[in-house]
Write a protein that holds these residues in place. Structure first.
Motif, PDB file in Angstrom:
ATOM      1  N   LYS B  53      84.057   8.709  41.163  1.00 35.11           N
ATOM      2  CA  LYS B  53      83.125   8.281  40.443  1.00 35.11           C
ATOM      3  C   LYS B  53      81.596   8.264  41.145  1.00 35.11           C
ATOM      4  O   LYS B  53      81.567   8.189  42.554  1.00 35.11           O
ATOM      5  N   GLU B  58      70.182   2.149  36.500  1.00 32.45           N
ATOM      6  CA  GLU B  58      68.843   2.677  35.663  1.00 32.45           C
ATOM      7  C   GLU B  58      67.578   2.488  36.282  1.00 32.45           C
ATOM      8  O   GLU B  58      67.738   1.363  36.996  1.00 32.45           O
ATOM      9  N   ALA B  69      77.291  14.129  39.705  1.00 36.66           N
ATOM     10  CA  ALA B  69      78.726  14.023  39.222  1.00 36.66           C
ATOM     11  C   ALA B  69      79.205  15.255  38.318  1.00 36.66           C
ATOM     12  O   ALA B  69      80.451  15.566  38.688  1.00 36.66           O
ATOM     13  N   VAL B  74      83.121  14.304  38.231  1.00 40.67           N
ATOM     14  CA  VAL B  74      83.728  12.872  38.082  1.00 40.67           C
ATOM     15  C   VAL B  74      82.676  12.162  36.973  1.00 40.67           C
ATOM     16  O   VAL B  74      81.393  12.698  37.015  1.00 40.67           O
ATOM     17  N   PRO B  75      83.049  11.081  36.304  1.00 38.04           N
ATOM     18  CA  PRO B  75      82.139  10.326  35.550  1.00 38.04           C
ATOM     19  C   PRO B  75      81.110   9.734  36.479  1.00 38.04           C
ATOM     20  O   PRO B  75      80.930   9.520  37.714  1.00 38.04           O
ATOM     21  N   VAL B  76      79.873   9.547  35.815  1.00 35.62           N
ATOM     22  CA  VAL B  76      78.905   8.582  36.368  1.00 35.62           C
ATOM     23  C   VAL B  76      79.027   7.160  35.821  1.00 35.62           C
ATOM     24  O   VAL B  76      79.373   6.984  34.509  1.00 35.62           O
ATOM     25  N   ILE B  77      78.581   6.254  36.602  1.00 34.85           N
ATOM     26  CA  ILE B  77      78.267   4.739  36.027  1.00 34.85           C
ATOM     27  C   ILE B  77      76.995   4.480  36.440  1.00 34.85           C
ATOM     28  O   ILE B  77      76.598   4.568  37.630  1.00 34.85           O
ATOM     29  N   PHE B  78      76.127   4.406  35.421  1.00 33.40           N
ATOM     30  CA  PHE B  78      74.883   3.413  35.760  1.00 33.40           C
ATOM     31  C   PHE B  78      74.859   1.989  35.558  1.00 33.40           C
ATOM     32  O   PHE B  78      75.285   1.460  34.425  1.00 33.40           O
ATOM     33  N   LYS B  80      73.383  -1.454  34.927  1.00 32.13           N
ATOM     34  CA  LYS B  80      72.333  -1.970  34.229  1.00 32.13           C
ATOM     35  C   LYS B  80      71.618  -3.069  34.861  1.00 32.13           C
ATOM     36  O   LYS B  80      71.955  -3.991  35.490  1.00 32.13           O
ATOM     37  N   GLU B  90      82.806 -10.637  32.101  1.00 34.88           N
ATOM     38  CA  GLU B  90      83.159  -9.126  32.022  1.00 34.88           C
ATOM     39  C   GLU B  90      82.557  -8.068  33.083  1.00 34.88           C
ATOM     40  O   GLU B  90      82.956  -6.853  33.088  1.00 34.88           O
ATOM     41  N   LYS B 108      74.265  -5.114  36.892  1.00 32.93           N
ATOM     42  CA  LYS B 108      75.415  -5.355  36.157  1.00 32.93           C
ATOM     43  C   LYS B 108      76.414  -4.045  36.179  1.00 32.93           C
ATOM     44  O   LYS B 108      75.793  -3.026  35.722  1.00 32.93           O
ATOM     45  N   VAL B 109      77.455  -4.186  36.321  1.00 34.09           N
ATOM     46  CA  VAL B 109      78.393  -3.042  36.014  1.00 34.09           C
ATOM     47  C   VAL B 109      79.870  -3.786  35.553  1.00 34.09           C
ATOM     48  O   VAL B 109      80.118  -4.678  35.952  1.00 34.09           O
ATOM     49  N   SER B 110      80.239  -2.994  34.281  1.00 33.31           N
ATOM     50  CA  SER B 110      81.309  -3.635  33.644  1.00 33.31           C
ATOM     51  C   SER B 110      82.495  -3.502  34.485  1.00 33.31           C
ATOM     52  O   SER B 110      82.761  -2.577  35.155  1.00 33.31           O
ATOM     53  N   LYS B 112      85.338  -3.128  33.888  1.00 32.13           N
ATOM     54  CA  LYS B 112      86.224  -1.919  33.286  1.00 32.13           C
ATOM     55  C   LYS B 112      86.107  -0.644  33.985  1.00 32.13           C
ATOM     56  O   LYS B 112      87.029   0.228  34.032  1.00 32.13           O
ATOM     57  N   TYR B 113      85.004  -0.350  34.735  1.00 27.62           N
ATOM     58  CA  TYR B 113      84.677   0.895  34.918  1.00 27.62           C
ATOM     59  C   TYR B 113      84.696   1.045  36.692  1.00 27.62           C
ATOM     60  O   TYR B 113      84.387   2.157  37.172  1.00 27.62           O
TER      61      TYR B 113
END
Lengths: 189, 189
Positions: B53, B58, B69, B74-78, B80, B90, B108-110, B112-113
Motif C-alpha cells: 500500500k 490529505e 500507487a 496497490v491501493p492508496v490510503i490517505f 485524514k 476504530e 487518523k487512519v482506520s 481496517k486498512y
C-alpha cells in the motif's frame, strides 16, 4: 458504470442517517484499478467537449479529478477549504455548508488558475445536497470560466443536489445513481 | 529528478519565511504530465521492494500518492486530519504540529486498512520539519506495518525533517532536495 455499482454493493456500508460509507475503495483507502476505470469513464461521458482544466475540491475529490485530468491531458485544480475569508484579493471564494460536518467553510481558488479562457469539468466523489458542487460552480462563474459539465462518482439521487445543479443549467454525469438505501439495501436509479 | 528541478526553478516562487510556493504545478493546480513522471520515479527509487500500500495524508499528498500507487498496482490510503481524538477505537491516531498553520491536528487512519501484513511507502509533497511524516510513521508503527521507505517530492534540506526521519532508521528518497533559498535563489543539494 457496472464495475463501480458492483463495488458499492460488495464493499459499501449503509450507516444511519443515509450515510454510505465507501472508505474501503474511494475516500480513505482508494482502489486505483477502479479509479483508472472511473477516469476513463468520465473521458467517455465528456468525449466531445473541449476541456482545459479539471476542477475539484479537497480532499476526496483529488484522486478522482487527477485520473480524469490524465485522460484529458489537462491540469487539475483543487479548491482549498478554509475557515475564514482572505483579506487579499487573490482568490475566488465561496461559502459552502457541509452537512457531514454540520458547519460552513470557505472554498477558495487562486485567481491565477481560472480565467474566461478556460473550460472546466467539475468533479467530485459524492453529490448529495449539492453544496460543494454549487460552490465550485459559483467560483468558476466568478472567473468567467465555461463549465462543460459536472462529473460525480456517486450520486444520492434521493437528495436534492442533482435538481439544484440541473436547475442552474448544467449537465450532471454520475457514474452511480442511488435511488434508495432503505433497510440497508442499496437500489440504483 | 531533472524535470522536477527545472519546473521548480521556472515556476516556483520563494516567499518570506523560507516558503516555496509551487501551487502552479503541485499543490493547488497540478501538472499531470509532471505528476506521471513523479509516479514513475518513485517506482524506480523503490523498485526492489515489496509494497502492498501507499500511505499519505490529505490533501496535497493525495495526487502524488495516487500516481505512485498506480505504478505499484496497490491501493492508496490517505490519512485524514481532524481536530479532536475519536472516542471510539476504530482508528490509529497521532497528533502532529503544522508549522504552516501554526497549530496541532490529529492524523487518523482506520484500523481496517493497515495491518502487520502490510508494507508501505509513505509519500508526501513536502518534507520540511518532518512533523507530518513522523506522524505517518507513528501510525504505521502502531499498526505493526512495515515501512519500506519515505518518498518526498520536494525536500527543504536546510530544515530538520530528513535528519529526524533518518535517525528513526528510515530511508528517505526525495526527488528534489533544496539546499538554500537565500536571496530568492533556489539551490539544490
Amino acid at each position: 458504470m457496472k464495475l463501480l455499482k458492483e463495488k458499492i454493493i460488495s464493499d459499501g456500508q449503509v450507516l444511519e442517517g443515509n450515510i454510505l460509507k465507501v472508505d474501503s475503495f474511494l475516500n480513505h483507502q482508494i482502489d486505483v484499478q477502479l479509479l483508472l476505470e472511473i477516469g476513463k469513464e468520465f473521458k467517455n461521458r465528456f468525449s466531445n467537449e473541449k476541456v482545459t482544466k479539471i476542477l475539484t475540491v479537497e480532499a476526496s475529490g483529488i484522486s478522482v479529478a487527477t485520473v480524469t485530468a490524465m485522460n484529458f491531458s489537462v491540469p487539475v485544480i483543487f479548491a482549498k477549504k478554509g475557515e475564514s475569508k482572505n483579506q487579499d484579493d487573490e482568490a475566488y471564494e465561496c461559502e459552502a455548508f457541509s452537512f457531514t460536518r454540520n458547519k460552513s467553510y470557505i472554498m477558495k481558488v487562486s485567481k491565477k488558475y481560472l480565467s474566461k479562457d478556460d473550460s472546466v469539468i467539475i468533479i467530485d466523489d459524492f453529490l448529495a445536497n449539492g453544496e460543494a458542487c454549487k460552490a465550485m460552480i459559483d467560483i468558476a462563474t466568478q472567473a468567467g470560466t465555461k463549465i462543460v459539465g459536472i462529473g460525480i462518482v456517486i450520486e444520492k439521487s434521493f437528495q436534492s443536489g442533482r435538481k439544484k445543479i440541473e436547475d442552474l443549467g448544467y449537465k450532471v454525469e454520475s457514474l452511480a445513481r442511488i435511488k434508495s438505501m432503505k433497510n440497508n439495501k442499496i437500489q440504483f436509479v
